[in-house]
Scaffold this active site. Structure first.
Site, short mmCIF file in Angstrom:
data_model
loop_
_atom_site.label_atom_id
_atom_site.label_comp_id
_atom_site.label_asym_id
_atom_site.label_seq_id
_atom_site.Cartn_x
_atom_site.Cartn_y
_atom_site.Cartn_z
N ASP A 109 8.39 -6.82 -11.14
CA ASP A 109 8.28 -6.27 -9.77
C ASP A 109 7.24 -7.04 -8.97
O ASP A 109 6.53 -7.88 -9.52
CB ASP A 109 7.83 -4.80 -9.86
N ASP A 132 4.65 -5.59 -7.40
CA ASP A 132 3.51 -4.67 -7.25
C ASP A 132 3.58 -3.96 -5.89
O ASP A 132 4.65 -3.43 -5.55
CB ASP A 132 2.19 -5.42 -7.47
N1 ADE Z 1 3.60 -3.58 -15.41
C1 ADE Z 1 4.74 -3.89 -14.80
N2 ADE Z 1 4.56 -3.95 -13.45
C2 ADE Z 1 3.26 -3.65 -13.22
C3 ADE Z 1 2.47 -3.55 -12.07
N3 ADE Z 1 2.96 -3.76 -10.84
N4 ADE Z 1 1.17 -3.21 -12.21
C4 ADE Z 1 0.65 -3.01 -13.46
N5 ADE Z 1 1.36 -3.08 -14.58
C5 ADE Z 1 2.65 -3.41 -14.47
#
Ligand code: ADE
Length: 272
Positions: free
Chosen positions: A214, A216
């Site tokens: 992703d 974030d």
């Molecule tokens: N693991 C997968 N995506 C994450 C994110 N955006 N922040 C922290 N841990 C994660």
């Protein structure tokens, strides 16, 4: 040539024990309590391999509650010379794309609730005070093996990545995510620390293969959800598995005598 044994710490959605041939499960205890899961023990192309599911078999253990010390101790006790970790992570940069694989080389630690050393000074811990060097947290030799393995599998990958480790279990705010970008972070995750530090403390060559699930929270109007993470992991889990299979075979073909000696020395010399 000294014997190698490879520990795999499988992250969310990347902890499939089918990876191992001729497997059995063993229940171990450590001075720090139980590891996250039973240890699955097996062999791959003649290389002994041990697998732990970092979050437990049913993803029931949150990042702050993982018994990192028990996991590393269990792998050390069973004789692991190497650990290959898998990690799901968020991307802080446009060019680290969904599904990309990254062989991590640096971290920024934002955790604050975890037991992060075997040398706490308490009676049952290892004796002395250890100041383990952390300039290069990951084993460069094992990183090179993972780079070679990922390239030979033909996956989109990055040879380096600086991961910001947050305490979790919540994801970051947009403000935090933008701050991590300013700090020079490429990725954000929840579990690399203290795992990598503890492995170095006991002289195990540790390297990690991370997968972007992703972006974030830094993109306006967009933020990570569990649904998105699960979907990407489901679609891409085979990639991490293929890299691990290739890397383990490569590890079995190399002579690690010097690296193993170097790790031992680094651990010993760090105790005051
Ligand atoms: N693991 C997968 N995506 C994450 C994110 N955006 N922040 C922290 N841990 C994660």
């Amino acid at each position: 040539m000294s014997k190698v044994k490879v520990g795999i710490i499988g992250g969310t959605g990347l902890d499939d024990p089918q990876l191992l041939l001729s497997k059995s499960e063993i229940d171990v205890d450590t001075p720090y309590g139980k590891p996250s899961s039973l240890l699955t023990v097996g062999e791959l192309n003649g290389v002994p391999v041990v697998l732990i599911s970092r979050h437990g078999k049913n993803h029931s253990i949150a990042p702050s509650q993982i018994n990192y010390r028990a996991n590393i101790w269990a792998l050390k006790e069973i004789g692991c010379t190497h650990i290959l970790a898998t990690n799901a992570c968020g991307s802080l940069k446009e060019n680290y794309k969904i599904g990309d694989l990254i062989i991590l080389d640096q971290f920024i630690d934002r955790t604050f609730k975890r037991e992060s050393t075997f040398y706490s000074g308490l009676p049952n811990d290892l004796p002395g005070v250890q100041h383990i060097p952390m300039g290069e947290p990951f084993c460069e030799y094992t990183r090179n093996v993972l780079i070679e393995a990922t390239k030979s599998c033909g996956f989109d990958m990055h040879e380096r990545g600086n991961i910001v480790i947050i305490e979790g279990p919540r994801f970051s705010t947009r403000a935090e995510s933008k701050m991590f970008q300013l700090w020079g972070g490429d990725l954000v995750g929840m579990t690399t620390v203290p795992e990598v530090c503890l492995a170095k403390e006991v002289g195990i060559s540790y390297s990690s293969i991370a997968m972007v699930t992703d972006y974030d929270a830094w993109r306006d109007g967009d933020h990570v959800t569990v649904e998105q993470v699960a979907k990407v992991l489901h679609e891409n889990a085979e990639k991490a598995k293929n890299v691990l299979l290739t890397a383990i075979t490569l590890i079995g073909k190399k002579n690690w005598d010097e690296v193993i000696e170097k790790n031992k020395l680094c651990s010993r010399m760090a105790v005051m």
